[in-house]
Enzyme design. Structure first.
Site, PDB file in Angstrom:
ATOM      1  N   GLU A 171      12.229 -12.012  67.214  1.00 12.19           N
ATOM      2  CA  GLU A 171      12.007 -13.335  66.635  1.00 12.19           C
ATOM      3  C   GLU A 171      12.706 -14.369  67.519  1.00 12.19           C
ATOM      4  O   GLU A 171      13.921 -14.335  67.689  1.00 12.19           O
ATOM      5  CB  GLU A 171      12.583 -13.388  65.226  1.00 12.19           C
ATOM      6  CG  GLU A 171      12.391 -14.756  64.617  1.00 12.19           C
ATOM      7  CD  GLU A 171      12.879 -14.822  63.183  1.00 12.19           C
ATOM      8  OE1 GLU A 171      14.026 -14.443  62.938  1.00 12.19           O
ATOM      9  OE2 GLU A 171      12.099 -15.275  62.335  1.00 12.19           O
ATOM     10  N   GLU A 199      15.790 -13.306  52.168  1.00 16.04           N
ATOM     11  CA  GLU A 199      14.598 -13.825  52.857  1.00 16.04           C
ATOM     12  C   GLU A 199      14.944 -13.867  54.323  1.00 16.04           C
ATOM     13  O   GLU A 199      15.785 -14.662  54.741  1.00 16.04           O
ATOM     14  CB  GLU A 199      14.258 -15.235  52.355  1.00 16.04           C
ATOM     15  CG  GLU A 199      13.780 -15.277  50.929  1.00 16.04           C
ATOM     16  CD  GLU A 199      12.516 -14.487  50.711  1.00 16.04           C
ATOM     17  OE1 GLU A 199      11.704 -14.357  51.642  1.00 16.04           O
ATOM     18  OE2 GLU A 199      12.342 -13.980  49.585  1.00 16.04           O
ATOM     19  N   LYS A 244      26.263 -22.236  49.901  1.00 14.43           N
ATOM     20  CA  LYS A 244      26.801 -22.494  51.240  1.00 14.43           C
ATOM     21  C   LYS A 244      25.679 -22.876  52.199  1.00 14.43           C
ATOM     22  O   LYS A 244      24.896 -22.045  52.629  1.00 14.43           O
ATOM     23  CB  LYS A 244      27.549 -21.287  51.807  1.00 14.43           C
ATOM     24  CG  LYS A 244      28.396 -21.726  53.011  1.00 14.43           C
ATOM     25  CD  LYS A 244      28.617 -20.680  54.067  1.00 14.43           C
ATOM     26  CE  LYS A 244      27.530 -20.531  55.088  1.00 14.43           C
ATOM     27  NZ  LYS A 244      27.345 -21.648  56.025  1.00 14.43           N
TER      28      LYS A 244
HETATM   29  P1  NAP Z   1      21.790 -16.899  60.253  1.00 16.22           P
HETATM   30  O1  NAP Z   1      22.748 -16.943  61.365  1.00 16.22           O
HETATM   31  O2  NAP Z   1      21.412 -15.623  59.650  1.00 16.22           O
HETATM   32  O3  NAP Z   1      22.381 -17.914  59.174  1.00 16.22           O
HETATM   33  C1  NAP Z   1      21.865 -18.101  57.899  1.00 16.22           C
HETATM   34  C2  NAP Z   1      23.010 -18.433  56.959  1.00 16.22           C
HETATM   35  O4  NAP Z   1      23.907 -17.327  56.892  1.00 16.22           O
HETATM   36  C3  NAP Z   1      23.848 -19.610  57.417  1.00 16.22           C
HETATM   37  O5  NAP Z   1      24.296 -20.333  56.297  1.00 16.22           O
HETATM   38  C4  NAP Z   1      25.008 -18.923  58.100  1.00 16.22           C
HETATM   39  O6  NAP Z   1      26.155 -19.696  58.178  1.00 16.22           O
HETATM   40  C5  NAP Z   1      25.214 -17.734  57.199  1.00 16.22           C
HETATM   41  N1  NAP Z   1      25.945 -16.630  57.821  1.00 16.22           N
HETATM   42  C6  NAP Z   1      26.075 -16.326  59.130  1.00 16.22           C
HETATM   43  N2  NAP Z   1      26.837 -15.222  59.283  1.00 16.22           N
HETATM   44  C7  NAP Z   1      27.200 -14.818  58.042  1.00 16.22           C
HETATM   45  C8  NAP Z   1      27.973 -13.738  57.535  1.00 16.22           C
HETATM   46  N3  NAP Z   1      28.537 -12.834  58.344  1.00 16.22           N
HETATM   47  N4  NAP Z   1      28.114 -13.621  56.205  1.00 16.22           N
HETATM   48  C9  NAP Z   1      27.542 -14.505  55.368  1.00 16.22           C
HETATM   49  N5  NAP Z   1      26.815 -15.558  55.785  1.00 16.22           N
HETATM   50  C10 NAP Z   1      26.627 -15.706  57.107  1.00 16.22           C
HETATM   51  O7  NAP Z   1      20.416 -17.525  60.614  1.00 16.22           O
HETATM   52  P2  NAP Z   1      20.147 -18.832  61.407  1.00 16.22           P
HETATM   53  O8  NAP Z   1      20.035 -18.497  62.831  1.00 16.22           O
HETATM   54  O9  NAP Z   1      21.122 -19.865  61.014  1.00 16.22           O
HETATM   55  O10 NAP Z   1      18.712 -19.198  60.756  1.00 16.22           O
HETATM   56  C11 NAP Z   1      17.506 -18.742  61.289  1.00 16.22           C
HETATM   57  C12 NAP Z   1      17.050 -17.398  60.705  1.00 16.22           C
HETATM   58  O11 NAP Z   1      16.730 -17.502  59.337  1.00 16.22           O
HETATM   59  C13 NAP Z   1      15.816 -16.865  61.353  1.00 16.22           C
HETATM   60  O12 NAP Z   1      15.981 -15.533  61.733  1.00 16.22           O
HETATM   61  C14 NAP Z   1      14.725 -16.979  60.292  1.00 16.22           C
HETATM   62  O13 NAP Z   1      13.674 -16.089  60.379  1.00 16.22           O
HETATM   63  C15 NAP Z   1      15.487 -16.864  59.058  1.00 16.22           C
HETATM   64  N6  NAP Z   1      14.813 -17.559  57.943  1.00 16.22           N
HETATM   65  C16 NAP Z   1      14.125 -16.849  57.016  1.00 16.22           C
HETATM   66  C17 NAP Z   1      13.479 -17.491  55.980  1.00 16.22           C
HETATM   67  C18 NAP Z   1      12.692 -16.749  54.949  1.00 16.22           C
HETATM   68  O14 NAP Z   1      12.364 -17.339  53.952  1.00 16.22           O
HETATM   69  N7  NAP Z   1      12.378 -15.500  55.125  1.00 16.22           N
HETATM   70  C19 NAP Z   1      13.559 -18.871  55.872  1.00 16.22           C
HETATM   71  C20 NAP Z   1      14.250 -19.555  56.814  1.00 16.22           C
HETATM   72  C21 NAP Z   1      14.877 -18.888  57.844  1.00 16.22           C
HETATM   73  P3  NAP Z   1      26.417 -20.621  59.472  1.00 16.22           P
HETATM   74  O15 NAP Z   1      25.151 -21.290  59.796  1.00 16.22           O
HETATM   75  O16 NAP Z   1      27.430 -21.542  59.003  1.00 16.22           O
HETATM   76  O17 NAP Z   1      26.869 -19.691  60.540  1.00 16.22           O
END
Ligand code: NAP
Ligand code: MG
Length: 508
Positions: free
Chosen positions: A412, A280, A205
């Site tokens: 963050e 991650e 996804k």
């Molecule tokens: P996010 O909201 O956590 O979203 C990440 C993924 O999870 C998206 O595909 C999102 O779908 C999905 N998601 C959201 N709510 C969910 C739920 N309740 N159940 C299952 N899946 C769900 O994060 P973001 O704001 O898009 O991305 C940025 C974050 O990712 C930052 O905090 C960053 O630090 C972290 N990150 C970490 C790494 C690492 O390797 N450690 C790498 C990259 C990013 P939708 O987008 O469709 O809502």
């Protein structure tokens, strides 16, 4: 410096090839067929440089996740399926072909990534796409090297008995993979490469903000000859499709990259069938410059790039900059000068060095942090605001004089915002660096090898970069200590996390 009034976004026209991709319908990949969402719904994809809608994508939800999981199970649960009987060598060759095809379509993928995410096309073309290809090439080699051990056992309660015991490393089964928007294609590669090397099946996804390159990758997987149903791709929202995937009883593992907050929801959702979980997550990484750094100009440039690369939308961004007192002013001025010199613009413009943030939501989030920092009394050395009226641009920002309890220091931000502070001793800076619930990465700039080793050992982070930052390699494991995650991406470690050990004991 650019200001809101002087900043105009030129309208960039995508190439005919990208237009042709955008014109095609964007459906879900289930069991090797591209199908509409069961609900018939679709959602818009935006160009973050302008806010314009560039495409419509099928909106998968729980029903589609269920169809995709069943398609993946149908492959995995059939021991005679070509994917299950494929030799490791053939699997490796197939994965290698995926890497080759990514390179063959490099320009197109880079352009789509730039359009969808906003990052400069030069970055997508120079980093995201070749790294994604390299990941598949690297993982292709692992397909033939996943092996168990023979284990001489003693069995003290069965004197005289003889056994032949060994371990097998077997695939886990069907894995749900949920990825973020900051490196859309590369995150898909990080997940799919090891999954395929170990012989699993996937339901992927992508993030709602950036589904395009995952869909193009789906076509590439088919072109490479991956059997139908091995990888299924469901575009949709996290709260619906993502949550359904994390909770699904037919899924053996969920591999997630995203925020720490959602990571905790994933863990709860996975509890129903106790599926395996790797995460991650976020970070608030310290980047520490000592006055004995051998090349101060290089350290300043490295620290600027540690926070401003990918518009600060990096989980490992060096967002807490610590500088030894004697050189603090010089470094802060240097970072501020670097920030002011960054050319903002649409990703598709050749001279753009920093594009827009990925979405309006992210724009509001990042400018909200900037306002909070100012309100709480931190000093804005440069930046601190939105740039222009169109698209989701913000100025690269440097804060100083922030207290440890301020949100700009603790949370963050996931934008181009660094908070700088000075320090006086190694032990002080170690304690302050580790004073965070996160533990993804850390940077150290010093010419003293003993100090470098001391910090590398004492920093509680999954990666420590010394006299460099943001160095990634398919062979080098990456992941978090503390609340930055469970498990590792890349390297030999991630392959292990897509397998499980079976012990076999034969009485002789
Ligand atoms: P996010 O909201 O956590 O979203 C990440 C993924 O999870 C998206 O595909 C999102 O779908 C999905 N998601 C959201 N709510 C969910 C739920 N309740 N159940 C299952 N899946 C769900 O994060 P973001 O704001 O898009 O991305 C940025 C974050 O990712 C930052 O905090 C960053 O630090 C972290 N990150 C970490 C790494 C690492 O390797 N450690 C790498 C990259 C990013 P939708 O987008 O469709 O809502
Ligand atoms: Mg989201």
């Amino acid at each position: 410096m650019v200001t809101a009034s002087s900043f105009e976004i030129p309208d960039m026209k995508p190439s005919a090839r990208a237009e042709a991709f955008l014109a095609r319908p964007k459906r879900l990949l289930i069991g090797g067929r591209w199908v509409e969402a069961a609900s018939g719904k679709a959602f818009p994809v935006y160009n973050p440089a302008t806010g314009a809608i560039i495409d419509m994508v099928a909106e998968g939800d729980a029903e589609d996740i269920d169809r995709a999981v069943k398609a993946a199970r149908k492959v995995f649960d059939n021991p005679k399926h070509p994917w299950r009987t494929m030799t490791p060598s053939d699997r490796g060759r197939l994965i290698w072909r995926i890497g080759d095809l990514i390179l063959q379509h490099r320009d197109e993928l880079a352009e789509l990534e730039s359009l969808d995410n906003g990052k400069p096309m030069a970055v997508a073309n120079g980093a995201d796409v070749p790294l994604a290809a390299d990941l598949f090439h690297y993982m292709a080699g692992w397909a033939t090297k996943i092996q168990g051990h023979t284990i001489p056992i003693s069995v003290p309660y069965a004197p005289g008995a003889r056994f032949h015991a060994f371990t097998l490393r077997e695939p886990l089964g069907v894995v749900g993979q949920i990825i973020p928007w900051n490196f859309p294609l590369l995150m898909a590669a990080w997940k799919l490469g090891p999954l395929l090397a170990a012989g699993n099946c996937a339901v992927l996804k992508p993030a709602e903000q950036t589904p395009l390159t995952a869909l193009r990758l789906g076509e590439i997987l088919q072109e490479a000859g991956l059997p139908d149903g091995v990888v299924n791709i469901i575009t949709g929202f996290g709260e619906t499709a993502g949550a359904a995937l994390a909770a699904h009883d037919g899924v053996d593992k969920v591999a997630f990259t995203g925020s720490t907050e959602v990571g905790k929801l994933i863990v709860k959702a996975a509890a129903g069938n106790l599926k395996k979980v790797t995460l991650e997550l976020g970070g608030k990484s310290p980047n520490i410059i000592f006055k004995d750094t051998p090349d101060l100009a290089q350290a300043i440039a490295g620290a600027a790039s540690a926070i401003f690369f990918n518009h600060g939308q990096c989980c490992c961004a060096g967002s807490r900059l610590f500088v030894e007192k004697d050189i603090y002013k010089e470094v802060v001025n240097g970072i501020a000068d670097a920030a002011k010199a960054i050319k903002l613009g649409p990703g598709l413009a050749a001279d753009t060095q920093m594009g827009p943030l990925v979405s309006e939501e992210q724009l509001n989030r990042v400018t909200g942090f900037m306002e909070a920092g100012r309100r709480e009394g931190a000093c804005v050395v440069t930046g601190g605001q939105r740039v222009g009226q169109r698209g989701y641009f913000v100025a690269p920002t440097v804060f100083t004089e922030a207290r440890a309890d301020m949100s700009v220091v603790k949370d963050e931000i996931f934008g181009p915002v660094v908070v700088a502070d000075s320090f006086e001793s190694t032990e002080e800076i170690l304690a302050r660096s580790n004073d965070t619930p996160y533990g993804l990465a850390a940077g150290v700039w010093t010419g003293d090898i003993a100090k470098a080793h001391h910090l590398a050992a004492q920093l509680r982070a999954g990666t420590v970069w010394v006299n460099c930052y943001n160095i990634f390699d398919s062979a080098l494991p990456f992941g978090g200590y503390k609340q930055s995650g469970w498990g590792r991406e890349m390297g030999h470690e991630v392959v292990e996390q897509y397998t499980q050990t079976k012990a076999v004991c034969i009485g002789l």
